[in-house]
Scaffold this motif. Structure first.
Motif, mmCIF file in Angstrom:
data_model
loop_
_atom_site.group_PDB
_atom_site.id
_atom_site.type_symbol
_atom_site.label_atom_id
_atom_site.label_comp_id
_atom_site.label_asym_id
_atom_site.label_seq_id
_atom_site.Cartn_x
_atom_site.Cartn_y
_atom_site.Cartn_z
ATOM 1 N N ASP A 189 0.856 -1.186 0.000
ATOM 2 C CA ASP A 189 0.000 0.000 0.000
ATOM 3 C C ASP A 189 0.899 1.245 0.000
ATOM 4 O OD1 ASP A 189 -1.760 2.088 0.529
ATOM 5 O OD2 ASP A 189 -2.950 0.926 1.946
ATOM 6 N N PRO A 190 0.770 2.123 -1.017
ATOM 7 C CA PRO A 190 1.641 3.305 -1.077
ATOM 8 C C PRO A 190 1.482 4.242 0.112
ATOM 9 C CG PRO A 190 -0.050 3.389 -2.800
ATOM 10 C CD PRO A 190 -0.145 2.045 -2.152
ATOM 11 N N VAL A 191 0.379 4.141 0.838
ATOM 12 C CA VAL A 191 0.174 4.973 2.024
ATOM 13 C C VAL A 191 1.260 4.705 3.065
ATOM 14 C CG1 VAL A 191 -1.394 5.376 3.984
ATOM 15 C CG2 VAL A 191 -2.298 5.206 1.666
ATOM 16 N N GLY A 246 4.366 3.771 2.421
ATOM 17 C CA GLY A 246 5.661 4.249 1.939
ATOM 18 C C GLY A 246 6.799 3.254 2.053
ATOM 19 N N GLU A 247 6.475 1.972 2.075
ATOM 20 C CA GLU A 247 7.521 0.965 2.218
ATOM 21 C C GLU A 247 8.088 0.533 0.869
ATOM 22 O OE1 GLU A 247 5.780 -0.878 6.400
ATOM 23 O OE2 GLU A 247 5.967 -2.200 4.666
ATOM 24 N N TYR A 282 7.370 1.059 -3.573
ATOM 25 C CA TYR A 282 6.615 1.702 -4.640
ATOM 26 C C TYR A 282 6.841 0.927 -5.938
ATOM 27 C CZ TYR A 282 6.569 5.636 -1.383
ATOM 28 O OH TYR A 282 6.402 6.429 -0.287
ATOM 29 N N GLY A 333 11.015 2.421 -0.420
ATOM 30 C CA GLY A 333 11.007 3.727 0.236
ATOM 31 C C GLY A 333 11.852 3.699 1.501
ATOM 32 N N TYR A 334 12.098 4.883 2.060
ATOM 33 C CA TYR A 334 12.951 4.902 3.255
ATOM 34 C C TYR A 334 12.290 4.163 4.420
ATOM 35 C CZ TYR A 334 10.545 8.526 6.016
ATOM 36 O OH TYR A 334 9.639 9.223 6.783
ATOM 37 N N LYS A 335 10.957 4.177 4.487
ATOM 38 C CA LYS A 335 10.280 3.416 5.550
ATOM 39 C C LYS A 335 10.464 1.915 5.336
ATOM 40 C CE LYS A 335 6.872 6.989 6.490
ATOM 41 N NZ LYS A 335 5.461 7.378 6.407
ATOM 42 N N THR A 349 5.795 10.075 -9.539
ATOM 43 C CA THR A 349 6.644 9.048 -8.911
ATOM 44 C C THR A 349 6.754 9.305 -7.422
ATOM 45 O OG1 THR A 349 8.743 10.237 -9.020
ATOM 46 C CG2 THR A 349 8.105 9.007 -10.991
ATOM 47 N N PRO A 350 7.191 8.318 -6.655
ATOM 48 C CA PRO A 350 7.435 8.565 -5.226
ATOM 49 C C PRO A 350 8.601 9.505 -5.082
ATOM 50 C CG PRO A 350 7.728 6.237 -5.756
ATOM 51 C CD PRO A 350 7.419 6.949 -7.013
#
Length: 195
Positions: A81-83, A85-86, A88, A101-103, A194-195
């Motif tokens: 889930d993009p919410v 942020g793990e 993309y 992602g950084y998370k 994009t992210p």
């Protein structure tokens, strides 16, 4: 396989040649690699939704790349889930690719069990901070100027992780480098979001 004129849209089932057994086997494989503490049905609903979005994307011409790429999320035990942020998913060169992602990086670090804690942030011009290295290792002190409505321009980003033996590891990236990465990603994305 892309949707054209009167053709039906590509679906997860159609990627498996309409074979429900193969789709169920894929779904079972995704479930096997996930940790037991995740609600699989909720995870699968998001997973299938993201798959459908990319299967219908005109930027993804290799529809099989969607199945191959999306599998990286459960394999790495990251929430698709993009919410969150793990991880993309980004179309590139007709294929679906992924970017952690950084998370997601933080979660992977903690999942390794070699890291006790991780934090990351941005330092602005008016914040108080110190960074130094000596014979005892790296040291970083940071106090954000939260009382100010304008903390100035960002000057660097940082990450600090503490290994299980208690030693801190600090990484600092100047904003000039961050902006170069952003520019490179923007050029690669060719005006797509994009992210």
């Amino acid at each position: 396989m892309a949707e054209q004129n009167n053709k039906k849209p590509v679906t997860l089932l159609s990627v498996f040649g309409g074979d429900k057994t193969k789709l169920q086997q894929y779904k079972n494989t995704v479930q096997k690699v996930l940790s037991d503490d995740q609600n699989f049905e909720r995870y699968w609903m998001m997973y299938a939704k993201i798959a459908q979005e990319h299967l219908c994307s005109p930027y993804v011409t290799d529809k099989n790349s969607v199945i191959q790429c999306l599998f990286n999320a459960p394999k790495l035990r990251l929430n698709p889930d993009p919410v969150f942020g793990e991880i993309y998913f980004i179309p590139y060169g007709g294929k679906l690719t992924y970017q952690i992602g950084y998370k997601g990086m933080i979660k992977l670090s903690l999942n390794s069990r070699l890291v006790k804690s991780v934090r990351a942030g941005i330092v602005y011009e008016k914040d108080n901070w110190e960074y130094w290295e000596d014979e005892k290792g790296q040291h970083f002190k940071f106090q954000p100027a939260l009382e100010l409505t304008d903390r100035g321009n960002p000057i660097f980003v940082y990450s600090v992780f503490t290994s299980i033996d208690g030693l801190p590891n600090i990484h600092i990236m100047e904003m000039s480098h961050v902006y170069k990465v952003q520019k490179l990603v923007a050029q690669r994305a060719k005006e797509r979001k994009t992210p």
